[in-house]
Structure formats: C-alpha cells, structure tokens
Design an enzyme around this catalytic site. Structure first.
Site, PDB file in Angstrom:
ATOM      1  N   ARG A  43       0.979  -1.190   0.006  1.00 54.58           N
ATOM      2  CA  ARG A  43       0.029   0.147  -0.015  1.00 54.58           C
ATOM      3  C   ARG A  43       0.770   1.281   0.008  1.00 54.58           C
ATOM      4  O   ARG A  43       0.176   2.372  -0.524  1.00 54.58           O
ATOM      5  CB  ARG A  43      -0.708   0.054   1.147  1.00 54.58           C
ATOM      6  CG  ARG A  43      -2.009  -0.898   1.230  1.00 54.58           C
ATOM      7  CD  ARG A  43      -2.759  -1.092   2.398  1.00 54.58           C
ATOM      8  NE  ARG A  43      -1.782  -1.369   3.541  1.00 54.58           N
ATOM      9  CZ  ARG A  43      -1.932  -1.523   4.771  1.00 54.58           C
ATOM     10  NH1 ARG A  43      -3.003  -1.149   5.483  1.00 54.58           N
ATOM     11  NH2 ARG A  43      -0.953  -1.674   5.863  1.00 54.58           N
ATOM     12  N   LYS A 147       5.599 -18.802   5.630  1.00 53.34           N
ATOM     13  CA  LYS A 147       5.086 -19.441   6.817  1.00 53.34           C
ATOM     14  C   LYS A 147       4.483 -18.278   7.676  1.00 53.34           C
ATOM     15  O   LYS A 147       5.126 -17.239   7.704  1.00 53.34           O
ATOM     16  CB  LYS A 147       6.480 -20.346   7.541  1.00 53.34           C
ATOM     17  CG  LYS A 147       7.251 -19.476   8.233  1.00 53.34           C
ATOM     18  CD  LYS A 147       7.934 -20.191   9.002  1.00 53.34           C
ATOM     19  CE  LYS A 147       8.370 -19.135  10.361  1.00 53.34           C
ATOM     20  NZ  LYS A 147       8.628 -19.490  11.597  1.00 53.34           N
ATOM     21  N   HIS A 177      12.228 -22.081   5.364  1.00 47.98           N
ATOM     22  CA  HIS A 177      13.395 -21.545   4.797  1.00 47.98           C
ATOM     23  C   HIS A 177      14.344 -22.461   5.268  1.00 47.98           C
ATOM     24  O   HIS A 177      15.724 -22.565   4.839  1.00 47.98           O
ATOM     25  CB  HIS A 177      13.645 -20.025   5.334  1.00 47.98           C
ATOM     26  CG  HIS A 177      13.863 -19.726   6.571  1.00 47.98           C
ATOM     27  ND1 HIS A 177      12.800 -19.386   7.432  1.00 47.98           N
ATOM     28  CD2 HIS A 177      14.918 -19.671   7.103  1.00 47.98           C
ATOM     29  CE1 HIS A 177      13.383 -19.291   8.758  1.00 47.98           C
ATOM     30  NE2 HIS A 177      14.610 -19.532   8.586  1.00 47.98           N
ATOM     31  N   LYS A 181      18.550 -24.245   3.606  1.00 46.63           N
ATOM     32  CA  LYS A 181      19.886 -23.997   4.163  1.00 46.63           C
ATOM     33  C   LYS A 181      20.680 -25.413   3.633  1.00 46.63           C
ATOM     34  O   LYS A 181      20.292 -26.492   3.585  1.00 46.63           O
ATOM     35  CB  LYS A 181      19.813 -24.279   5.676  1.00 46.63           C
ATOM     36  CG  LYS A 181      19.123 -22.936   6.366  1.00 46.63           C
ATOM     37  CD  LYS A 181      19.101 -23.063   7.951  1.00 46.63           C
ATOM     38  CE  LYS A 181      18.428 -22.133   8.736  1.00 46.63           C
ATOM     39  NZ  LYS A 181      19.140 -20.548   8.211  1.00 46.63           N
ATOM     40  N   GLU A 215      16.803 -20.429  20.515  1.00 47.56           N
ATOM     41  CA  GLU A 215      17.394 -19.081  20.190  1.00 47.56           C
ATOM     42  C   GLU A 215      17.742 -18.210  21.403  1.00 47.56           C
ATOM     43  O   GLU A 215      17.399 -18.409  22.355  1.00 47.56           O
ATOM     44  CB  GLU A 215      16.078 -18.577  19.759  1.00 47.56           C
ATOM     45  CG  GLU A 215      15.456 -18.825  18.429  1.00 47.56           C
ATOM     46  CD  GLU A 215      14.215 -18.263  18.067  1.00 47.56           C
ATOM     47  OE1 GLU A 215      14.161 -17.405  17.150  1.00 47.56           O
ATOM     48  OE2 GLU A 215      13.108 -18.721  19.000  1.00 47.56           O
ATOM     49  N   HIS A 239       9.899 -25.895  11.203  1.00 48.38           N
ATOM     50  CA  HIS A 239      11.401 -26.441  11.264  1.00 48.38           C
ATOM     51  C   HIS A 239      11.479 -27.713  11.783  1.00 48.38           C
ATOM     52  O   HIS A 239      12.344 -28.499  11.406  1.00 48.38           O
ATOM     53  CB  HIS A 239      12.146 -25.305  11.809  1.00 48.38           C
ATOM     54  CG  HIS A 239      11.833 -23.864  11.454  1.00 48.38           C
ATOM     55  ND1 HIS A 239      11.510 -23.462  10.098  1.00 48.38           N
ATOM     56  CD2 HIS A 239      11.839 -22.559  12.127  1.00 48.38           C
ATOM     57  CE1 HIS A 239      11.183 -22.194   9.910  1.00 48.38           C
ATOM     58  NE2 HIS A 239      11.562 -21.623  11.105  1.00 48.38           N
ATOM     59  N   LYS A 329      13.367 -19.792  23.430  1.00 48.49           N
ATOM     60  CA  LYS A 329      13.743 -18.485  23.458  1.00 48.49           C
ATOM     61  C   LYS A 329      14.381 -18.090  24.706  1.00 48.49           C
ATOM     62  O   LYS A 329      14.496 -18.711  25.667  1.00 48.49           O
ATOM     63  CB  LYS A 329      12.699 -17.559  23.231  1.00 48.49           C
ATOM     64  CG  LYS A 329      11.769 -17.544  21.660  1.00 48.49           C
ATOM     65  CD  LYS A 329      11.312 -16.158  21.520  1.00 48.49           C
ATOM     66  CE  LYS A 329      10.779 -16.306  20.188  1.00 48.49           C
ATOM     67  NZ  LYS A 329      11.893 -16.108  18.990  1.00 48.49           N
TER      68      LYS A 329
HETATM   69  N1  LIG Z   1      10.614 -10.787   8.557  1.00 46.55           N
HETATM   70  C1  LIG Z   1      11.290 -12.035   8.505  1.00 46.55           C
HETATM   71  O1  LIG Z   1      12.497 -12.436   8.615  1.00 46.55           O
HETATM   72  C2  LIG Z   1      10.449 -13.292   8.267  1.00 46.55           C
HETATM   73  C3  LIG Z   1      11.040 -14.537   8.292  1.00 46.55           C
HETATM   74  C4  LIG Z   1      10.308 -15.564   7.944  1.00 46.55           C
HETATM   75  C5  LIG Z   1       9.153 -15.434   7.569  1.00 46.55           C
HETATM   76  N2  LIG Z   1       8.248 -14.281   7.566  1.00 46.55           N
HETATM   77  C6  LIG Z   1       6.957 -14.221   7.116  1.00 46.55           C
HETATM   78  O2  LIG Z   1       6.747 -13.248   5.928  1.00 46.55           O
HETATM   79  C7  LIG Z   1       5.499 -12.575   6.085  1.00 46.55           C
HETATM   80  C8  LIG Z   1       6.048 -11.209   6.118  1.00 46.55           C
HETATM   81  O3  LIG Z   1       6.659 -10.941   7.202  1.00 46.55           O
HETATM   82  P1  LIG Z   1       7.141  -9.396   7.339  1.00 46.55           P
HETATM   83  O4  LIG Z   1       8.068  -9.300   8.686  1.00 46.55           O
HETATM   84  O5  LIG Z   1       7.892  -8.764   6.150  1.00 46.55           O
HETATM   85  O6  LIG Z   1       5.988  -8.528   7.704  1.00 46.55           O
HETATM   86  P2  LIG Z   1       5.972  -6.635   7.611  1.00 46.55           P
HETATM   87  O7  LIG Z   1       7.239  -6.281   7.844  1.00 46.55           O
HETATM   88  O8  LIG Z   1       4.718  -6.504   8.643  1.00 46.55           O
HETATM   89  O9  LIG Z   1       5.597  -6.425   6.260  1.00 46.55           O
HETATM   90  C9  LIG Z   1       4.042  -6.693   5.791  1.00 46.55           C
HETATM   91  C10 LIG Z   1       3.931  -6.035   4.358  1.00 46.55           C
HETATM   92  O10 LIG Z   1       2.651  -6.113   3.935  1.00 46.55           O
HETATM   93  C11 LIG Z   1       2.121  -5.186   3.297  1.00 46.55           C
HETATM   94  N3  LIG Z   1       0.681  -4.838   3.780  1.00 46.55           N
HETATM   95  C12 LIG Z   1      -0.034  -4.947   4.669  1.00 46.55           C
HETATM   96  N4  LIG Z   1      -1.297  -5.062   4.463  1.00 46.55           N
HETATM   97  C13 LIG Z   1      -1.295  -4.873   3.205  1.00 46.55           C
HETATM   98  C14 LIG Z   1      -2.676  -4.825   2.314  1.00 46.55           C
HETATM   99  N5  LIG Z   1      -3.872  -4.697   2.708  1.00 46.55           N
HETATM  100  N6  LIG Z   1      -2.069  -4.790   0.921  1.00 46.55           N
HETATM  101  C15 LIG Z   1      -1.073  -4.790   0.334  1.00 46.55           C
HETATM  102  N7  LIG Z   1       0.182  -4.783   1.084  1.00 46.55           N
HETATM  103  C16 LIG Z   1      -0.298  -4.910   2.535  1.00 46.55           C
HETATM  104  C17 LIG Z   1       3.032  -4.049   4.181  1.00 46.55           C
HETATM  105  O11 LIG Z   1       3.091  -2.946   3.235  1.00 46.55           O
HETATM  106  P3  LIG Z   1       2.140  -1.581   3.343  1.00 46.55           P
HETATM  107  O12 LIG Z   1       2.138  -1.128   4.792  1.00 46.55           O
HETATM  108  O13 LIG Z   1       2.964  -0.495   2.699  1.00 46.55           O
HETATM  109  O14 LIG Z   1       1.019  -2.025   2.636  1.00 46.55           O
HETATM  110  C18 LIG Z   1       4.127  -4.559   4.215  1.00 46.55           C
HETATM  111  O15 LIG Z   1       4.938  -4.564   2.952  1.00 46.55           O
HETATM  112  C19 LIG Z   1       4.956 -13.117   7.378  1.00 46.55           C
HETATM  113  O16 LIG Z   1       3.979 -14.069   6.815  1.00 46.55           O
HETATM  114  C20 LIG Z   1       6.219 -13.574   8.106  1.00 46.55           C
HETATM  115  O17 LIG Z   1       5.468 -14.683   9.107  1.00 46.55           O
HETATM  116  C21 LIG Z   1       9.084 -13.169   7.848  1.00 46.55           C
END
Ligand SMILES: NC(=O)c1ccc[n+]([C@@H]2O[C@H](COP(=O)([O-])OP(=O)(O)OC[C@H]3O[C@@H](n4cnc5c(N)ncnc54)[C@H](OP(=O)(O)O)[C@@H]3O)[C@@H](O)[C@H]2O)c1
Length: 489
Positions: A43, A147, A177, A181, A215, A239, A329
């Site tokens: 967004r 996930k 992920h 690895k 962790e 995992h 953790k």
């Molecule tokens: N972060 C990690 O290292 C990590 C590791 C493993 C798995 N994951 C998984 O990856 C996924 C994302 O995690 P994240 O940490 O990247 O989350 P995040 O930082 O909260 O990012 C969420 C994204 O979704 C977008 N978004 C939210 N509402 C939206 C909507 N209505 N329409 C379009 N876009 C929308 C947000 O952007 P806007 O606000 O600009 O819309 C943002 O780009 C999750 O399922 C998480 O479990 C993350």
C-alpha cells in the site's frame, strides 16, 4: 524465457532483509535467469524510484560485504513497484496491466511471492484468481507462500482449499526456509551419497535422536504475535518437524520433488499421535522468567516459550528410538543441531573409561550458525594406561569450502523460478504436521498438564528438563556451536 517475481508485501521486513538481498546476490553470481524483473506490491505510495532508493539502503545494509554500487545500479533497473491494497480488486487489474506492459506479451514465468502477514494470504490468492493472474496461457504461473501456513489443521486445510481453487498443487511453493539451508540439504547427502552411515542409521545402532533449535533472543517486541503462536506453532510444526523428516525418511527413488516429499510425508504418517496422557508424560513446556512482563504478552499467558516433545516414529527403521524435539527462546546461545546418539558398545573391554550413554558415539549435525558435522568417538589417552576419552572428527563447511554460505532464500527463490519444489512443503505434508502438533496444544489446554515450568534466561530451559531426561537414562547434548561460527542466518 523471461521471469517476473511479484512480491506482495514489498515494503516489509522480509522483502528488504532477505528477498531482495537474495535476488541481488544471485544476480551478482550470474545465477539469476536473464530478463528477470521484480515487481513490488504494497500500500505504501512509492514510485519505482522511491522503492529502488529504499532498497538501495536496505540492501547495502543486509547484503553485507557483497554490496557493490555499480552492479546494484544495473540490477535495480529491473525493479518496479505498483502501489496497491490486497483488498482492492482494481489494484490487481492495474497490476495485471503493468505486468503485461513490462513483459511485452512475451511468454513469461511469473512467481507471485506472498511476503505479507498470513491473514492476507487468502485474500491475495482470491484476487490473483479473479484478475486472471493465475492463467497460464502466456507462461507458467507459480505462487510462493510464506510460513506460517495456517495456525492449526483446520485453518491449514481451509487455506489449501482456497489456494487450490486458483492454483493447482504443481504451482504452489510453501516456504520453510530451513529447507533452503545447505546444512539441511547436506543431511540428505550425508545419508544417501555415502555408504557408511546408512547401514547404522536405524534402531539397531541408534539409541535416540535430539533435534534442538535454540534461540538466544527473547520475544523482544514481537510479544503480540508470539503470545498467540507459542513455541509449538513457531518452531515445531515447521522447522523441527522438517529436520525430523529429513533425518528419518527413507531414500527416495529419485531426487525429484514428489519422490522426496512422498518419503517425508510417510515419516509424519508414522509418528504416533500422542493421547492426552502421553502428552503429559512425553512433553514439557516452560516460560522464561520475565516473559509475562514483555510488551504484548498477557499477564496470565499460558503460552510456552520453551518446549520438549518426545515423538515415536513407528516403522521398521525407528521403532523404539525416541526423537526428542526441543526449542526455546532466551536460551544459552543460538544453535540448531541434530544429534544422533548411538548405542553403547554391547560389551566394554576397557575398565578405566567412563561408560555411560553420553560417552557412546554421537554424530552432531550443526545446522546453524556454525555449519558442519562432528563424529564423537572414544580414543586412548596416550601414556595413561587404558584410559579413554571421547574425542571427535569434525568437518566445517567454512573451513572446507571457504567463501560465505549462501542465504537459504537464494536457493529457494532459484528453485521456485526453475520449478523445482523438492525443498518446499506439499499440501498433505503441512496438514500432516499440524495433525501431530494440534493434539499436543489441545491436551495442554484441556488437561492443564504438564505444568508450566519456568527457566532463567540464558539456560538450556528449565532444570526439570534435565531430570526428565535423566529419568530416561539419557542426557541432553547441551553445547553451543562447537565448530567455528562464521555465518549468520
Ligand atoms: N521478516 C522475516 O524475517 C520473516 C522470516 C520468515 C517468515 N516471515 C513471514 O513473511 C511474512 C511477512 O513478514 P514481514 O516481517 O515482512 O512483515 P511486515 O514487515 O509487517 O510486512 C508486511 C507487508 O505487507 C504489506 N501490507 C500490509 N497490509 C497490506 C494490504 N492490505 N495490501 C497490500 N500490502 C499490505 C505491508 O506494506 P504496506 O503497509 O505498505 O501496505 C508490508 O509491506 C509473514 O508471513 C512472516 O511470518 C518473515
């Protein structure tokens, strides 16, 4: 054929910390197929240039020493952004127009990557279907789903049904992920490309298996998410069970996605689903001291931050060999390791050594952060009669291959682009995993047993976990990485 990767959640943490650095890293190595473009969707009202500028900074930070301004400049020309909301149909129609324009009508493999919170997965899939974006008349269409895939069996099943209304299973790539690895894939190589391990990889020689994902960090600012999930959903369903499957599976007939996944699913099907009484006997749960005061955590929360589960794989190879899964953790250090504990020799000739289970042979697969393998065995101490000491042979990826280990996401993204789903979870696999975890969560909730223990941050969990293992005549292999740590997750 050209490729387009469309990232939903483009302004988020996963995209900037992992996905873009991984794609850039592959481009630098010349591994990214030519004519690959990346289109971000979220967004935030970025222009193409705004998003490129944001990613320049984040990639400089997260790609570490690999960042190089000239190659980034070239790479960033294939990055585009489309502002949109997954709730708005018209935003998907506009996205389709942008993709058609960028691809100039050429046959293209598209990979839609859902890098956003799980509550949006269903909506995003439905919108892709409604906008005709899953249609394969102008090239292959695939979807990568992060996930967690569901929060229990019912929600995972429902999500699979929604996904299958738009995409066939062949088009779906569910990420864990850990499977990307190198060290996890190397367990398959260790077992199936060597002849010396497989003959002893069974109940005749192995006493038990310990799989630990520890962790060092606590929940930090993620209390709100974590308190709803807990360690079983966060670590065990995905995992830990993946590591168990890779350790316990039979050799697939060939290294092809479905052959590998068929064998993994058979392991899950062989795991005995515990009754509530067995859950009480065979699991432990605990919270670290201070968890209840973390922001976002309910003051009377019953969410465990540490758990142990003793699982039985009931088949010919593993009958009677317990698999101890453990994660927590705020533990002593960050380490993921698989410990294969062999049996003691049937008859001990030498009287001067220590003869107990923890002195028997052990194979330790260190998954992260120090990647490698150690084989522990008895040696004669020189000039000390027949005194024995447990010593080891070790192999370290870093020492042997130099260079840095690639990020798991590099391999997974490349595989998704190439259509190789071997390292992705299949629908039945995800559901079978929830089928093992759900009864444990339900038993904890309904019986209130085993009691919620506590532990001091910085330990290997509650002290009772040591006694519990001791009562079974076994002991934990509590070792922080014993090989040189050289890489980050
Ligand atoms: N972060 C990690 O290292 C990590 C590791 C493993 C798995 N994951 C998984 O990856 C996924 C994302 O995690 P994240 O940490 O990247 O989350 P995040 O930082 O909260 O990012 C969420 C994204 O979704 C977008 N978004 C939210 N509402 C939206 C909507 N209505 N329409 C379009 N876009 C929308 C947000 O952007 P806007 O606000 O600009 O819309 C943002 O780009 C999750 O399922 C998480 O479990 C993350």
């Amino acid at each position: 054929m050209s490729h387009t990767i469309i990232i939903f959640g483009a302004s988020g943490d996963l995209t900037s910390r992992k996905l873009i650095p991984a794609l850039y890293g592959m481009s630098r190595k010349g591994r990214l197929p030519e004519a690959t473009r990346i289109v971000g969707f979220a967004r935030s009202p970025f222009s193409h240039d705004d998003w490129r500028a944001k990613l320049t900074e984040s990639t400089r930070k997260f790609a570490g020493g690999e960042f190089d301004a000239a190659s980034w400049q070239t790479f960033s020309q294939s990055i585009f952004y489309h502002p949109g909301d997954v709730g708005r149909r018209e935003d998907f129609v506009e996205l389709k127009s942008l993709l058609d324009k960028l691809e100039s009508g050429a046959e293209t493999t598209r990979v839609y990557y859902l890098a956003m919170a799980p509550q949006f997965y269903e909506q995003a899939v439905e919108q892709l279907g409604a906008a005709g974006l899953a249609d394969e008349s102008r090239g292959t269409r695939r979807i990568v789903i992060e996930k967690p895939f569901g929060t229990d069996l019912a929600t995972a099943r429902h999500l699979n049904e929604v996904v299958h209304k738009v995409f066939t299973e062949r088009q779906v790539y569910r990420i864990d992920h850990y499977l990307g690895k190198e060290t996890v894939q190397n367990v398959l190589v260790l077992r199936f490309a060597n002849t010396i391990f497989e003959p002893i990889w069974n109940r005749n020689y192995i006493d038990h298996v310990q799989i630990t994902v520890a962790e060092e960090v606590d929940v930090g600012r993620r209390g709100d998410y974590y308190d709803k999930a807990g360690v079983l959903r966060d670590m065990f369903q995905n995992h830990l069970l993946q590591l168990l499957m890779i350790t316990a599976m039979e050799a697939p007939v060939r290294y092809k996605a479905d052959a590998v996944r068929d064998e993994k699913v058979k392991v899950l099907q062989a795991i005995r689903v515990p009754t509530p009484d067995e859950v009480c006997r065979d699991t432990l749960r605990a919270q670290y001291d201070g968890y209840l005061k973390s922001p976002g955590v309910a003051p009377d929360s019953q969410t465990p931050t540490f758990a142990v589960a003793k699982l039985s794989v009931e088949n010919w190879r593993w009958q009677g060999v317990p698999f101890y899964l453990r994660s927590g953790k705020a533990m002593s250090c960050r380490t993921t390791q698989i410990v294969i504990q062999f049996r003691e020799p049937p008859h001990m000739l030498f009287q001067s050594g220590n003869h107990s289970m923890h002195e028997a042979n052990r194979l330790v697969v260190q998954v992260q952060p120090a990647e490698g393998i150690q084989l522990h065995f008895q040696t004669k101490v020189p000039d000390a009669g027949m005194q024995l000491r447990l010593t080891d042979l070790d192999f370290s990826f870093q020492r042997e291959f130099h260079g840095t280990m690639p990020e798991a996401y590099q391999r997974l993204l490349l595989d998704a682009m190439a259509g190789d789903a071997s390292l992705f979870a299949r629908a039945d696999e995800v559901e079978a995993a929830w089928g093992i975890i759900d009864p444990i969560i339900a038993a904890w909730r309904t019986t209130g047993r085993p009691e919620m223990l506590t532990y001091e941050p910085g330990l290997w969990g509650p002290m009772q976990a040591i006694d519990w293992m001791d009562a079974q005549g076994r002991s934990w292999f509590d070792a922080c990485p014993v090989l040189d740590a050289g890489h980050k997750e």
